[in-house]
Scaffold this active site. Sequence first.
Site, mmCIF file in Angstrom:
data_model
loop_
_atom_site.group_PDB
_atom_site.id
_atom_site.type_symbol
_atom_site.label_atom_id
_atom_site.label_comp_id
_atom_site.label_asym_id
_atom_site.label_seq_id
_atom_site.Cartn_x
_atom_site.Cartn_y
_atom_site.Cartn_z
ATOM 1 N N LYS A 126 0.851 -1.193 0.000
ATOM 2 C CA LYS A 126 0.000 0.000 0.000
ATOM 3 C C LYS A 126 0.886 1.241 0.000
ATOM 4 O O LYS A 126 1.876 1.306 0.743
ATOM 5 C CB LYS A 126 -0.928 -0.005 1.224
ATOM 6 C CG LYS A 126 -1.949 1.148 1.203
ATOM 7 C CD LYS A 126 -2.955 1.045 2.362
ATOM 8 C CE LYS A 126 -3.986 2.173 2.293
ATOM 9 N NZ LYS A 126 -4.963 2.108 3.406
ATOM 10 N N SER A 155 -9.973 2.343 2.297
ATOM 11 C CA SER A 155 -9.012 3.029 1.473
ATOM 12 C C SER A 155 -7.985 2.127 0.799
ATOM 13 O O SER A 155 -7.360 2.533 -0.177
ATOM 14 C CB SER A 155 -8.254 4.053 2.328
ATOM 15 O OG SER A 155 -7.455 3.390 3.298
ATOM 16 N N SER A 185 -10.562 0.113 6.469
ATOM 17 C CA SER A 185 -9.849 0.234 5.191
ATOM 18 C C SER A 185 -9.160 -1.023 4.692
ATOM 19 O O SER A 185 -8.690 -1.057 3.555
ATOM 20 C CB SER A 185 -8.820 1.363 5.269
ATOM 21 O OG SER A 185 -9.469 2.609 5.185
#
Lengths: 484, 478, 95
Positions: free
Chosen positions: A76, A151, A175
């Site tokens: 990420k 997210s 997320s």
Amino acid sequence: MHTFSLAQLRAGLDRREFSSVELTQHFLGRIAAHDRLLNSFVTVTDDEALKAAHAADARIAAGSAGPLTGIPYAHKDIFCTQGVRTTCGSRMLRDFIAPYNATVHEKLQQGGAVMLGKTNMDEFAMGSTSESSHFGITRNPWNPDCVPGGSSGGSAAAVGARLAPVATGTDTGGSIRQPAAFCGITGIKPTYGRVSRYGMIAYASSLDQGGAMGASAEDCALLLQAMAGFDPLDSTSVDREVPDYRAALDADLTGLRIGLPREWFGEGLDAEVARVLEAALDEYRRLGAEVVDVSLPNSELAIPAYYVIAPAEASSNLSRYDGVRFGHRCEAPRDLEDLYKRSRGEGFGEEVKRRIMIGTYALSAGYYDAYYLKAQQIRRLIAEDFRRALSGVDVLMGPVAPFAAPAVGQMSEDPVQMYLSDIYTLSVNLAGLPGMSVPAGFAGGKPVGLQIIGNYFEEARLLNVAHRFQQATDWHTRVPAAFA
Amino acid sequence: MEWEVVIGLEIHAQLATKTKIFSGAATAYGALPNTQACAVDLAFPGVLPVLNEEAVRMAVKFGLAIGAEIGQRSVFARKNYFYPDLPKGYQISQYELPVVGRGQVEIEMDDGSTKVIGVTRAHLEEDAGKSLHEDFHSMSGIDLNRAGTPLLEIVSEPDLRSAREAVAYGKKIHALVQYLEICDGNMQEGSFRMDANVSVRRKGAHAFGTRCEIKNVNSFRFLERAINYEVERQIEIIEGGGSIVQETRLFDANKGETRSMRSKEEANDYRYFPDPDLLPLVVEPAFIETVRGTLPELPDEKKHRFMTHYGLPAYDAGVLTASRALADYYEAVVREVGGESKLCANWVMGDLLGFLNKDGKEITDSPVSAVQLAGMLRRIVDNTISGKIAKDVFEAMFAGEGDADAIIDKKGLKQITDTGAIEALIDEVLAANPQMVEDYRSGKDKLFGFFVGQVMKAAKGKANPAQLNDLLKQKLSG
Amino acid sequence: MSLSSHEVLKIAHLARLSIDEARVPDYARDLSNIFDLVEKMRAVDTHGIAPMAHPLDAVQRLRPDAVTETDQRALFQSIAPQVEAGLYLVPKVIE
């Protein structure tokens, strides 16, 4: 190779059926072929990945390979990686090359894992759809007209489309779990303090927690094993031994007590999603578990409490982006105030600005007690609810989101609608508990996730509960036809 | 109209730790710009603070020294504001729950009486960097070496009633932090900075007047002048029918006046909240006891001991214990001499401090060591030199001409103590002045001084004065 | 609850954010809606409940006072927008 589990990849590498370089090339090829559509990566690090793969092959040849040596993964774009830009999905950090490594990155590097690239995300992890990134929206591999969730939407989409075997994620209010659910993969957000936050760009410090995303609980167990552990650089990191997550995977579930928070199965939950969850619970009953009713009476308050605490912390955490030492700086500032206002105004997107303003207002003179202090008191009520609920059961189960992945654009119109959809995940972060999302079926052709919540530091138990389900079902092995 | 002045001081003492309060970067003064600012100090995305144990130890030490309650549970908060010397956009400071609670110190007043001043609290926080205003194409340069240096902010009660009291209190705290070795006290380098909250009210009034805060005063002389100016200014405004505006002011040493800091006028809203990156600080009783065990003798205790043990008057004891270095010096001198504590005190307070003062030197840079001074004092005690000659010897020592014995030897300053030699000199003088001898013997006692002077002159000042007196008396009466 | 445009501008200033003049009403509407959501908390009696700042009931760990960092100015400043003579440059700071 892209449908192999990590255990199969490990075995293949160790038996020299393929090399890490071959494996890496295979995934890089898939990214090149498919990611134009999905946009799950912000940066693909071909050269670095192949270099790391070569080094991994040497390690494997030397017999000093660890569990993840030579295994590709997607990272990420919130974890700082020295030498590779870390954007956090923001124009503010469009060209930011961190001068240091996040602890998690350091650990994965030392373990010999091969980073394929950095995945797209909602800007500064603020969002539930991965539509707020400066680098464009990410699409759901199951239906490109839908969002992948957020997210950590880039990580979820990449694993969902098998562009990477596993990926890192972070979870502040859902997320990891929510995009995992929307993309039909498995994700675990461990207990707050389990994974170091050092070098993980902060959204809301008391809620942020790094975790693992993969096809299966077993894959997540392997990745989390490498990420977790005490870090002296993070004051909130917990100095406590990390158990062997894989060793506990196969434990029998007979007598497992599952609590269903009755507040989570009422109004607002999509009927099809509810049916999928019912079926999953039936599966658990067949595995010997007992399902009981529990109550989380303050459930609804999680949304207001979260949307005060998280933006308040964020408003302060994001003050460092001032155009002075790194990041975006506006052209020809007239004076200091202009430098700040324009650099930040231009560098941050709408949702980030909105949350900074919410937080700034909630902390400002005269409002602190009514908002921030009140939210922290509510936070305790919510944590107490969980303590009571978990005192009589082993795990809690429920939905991850009220519905399957919505269409692109559907949520971004109205922030309040988006915030409300986080109802089942936020409270877990407020309490600091570990939570998982496990693929449990489909609603309208889109994946549905089952949320499993455990007591503090019971990640091993969660993974075990998820793994036994996955031994009995095959939802986690499904891959969208376009990416098979 | 009679006015009463009300002053409270906020003192920022930089703690003498090796590293920053929340990072492992060095705190040494004077390094090249930004070479001691690490990723944490620069607030790069993702970095996190970890608290320095030594900073906590030092704060606790201070708390114990002023008899304060040590916070069992203190909390670090964020004070949010934008400024280029503040990389995170917030300062980490203790707000609601400080590590050191209420304590007190005693100050000496001009008339010799003492007064107790309350210390409201002392808390840990981080220092900011520096904006350099040299012109870089009409821009400012930012040096963040100082960012994150640990500070102990010591807040007094509004107990001070004059600039003199404020100075006495400031000096007391200044001496204390150096005694405790938690701050180097260097005011030029900014290690010890003071803010004064000043207000005035009519004598007998109960409520406080509106206060102004004078920021960043870095000398006691300026503190006194700044407060006195501010008091005058406020009285003038009120007596002229105006009212005081609460504001932050800066002391301009060149003009000798305070002026409003326009840039700080905008109402600040610091949005304090507990720093979620740091957990509550719990100081365990065992930790406190360990620190207590390392407490040195404090100034007041030391002063008392100097009075009882060395038999010094209160004034001497006060002067000699004003700094730990001076007290240590004095005690070393007494130890080396082996007694004569009053003689030692006179020399340390008189000639030594006088010479140091004239050269603008601190006791720690004294060219005459305690051992050297003691060496000279021993020569006074054993009659090798007189107190008067010693003054010349001391001056030579101060100028770096060597130890007392060498100087006495080289310059031939050794006292004449041989009775025969002194008698011979007396005989010479008496023989040369028969009329005077006659006059003395017929009752003109005053002439004794004349004979002493003549003999001393003949001895080039080196005759032992006591012996000379005795022998001269004998001869004249004979 | 309804935030005025004036309040929105005040908050934006406090947060040092330039926002498009034309978008101020949108922000006012969105923020008002969000604070309406937040208002739900008000009805809850939280009297005597200790605020919870951290999910875990842990205390601050202390770091030994040892220098661990070396000078990395060149690396750190290689990503800075504007530096000169080792200093970060900003528009003139007025005291």
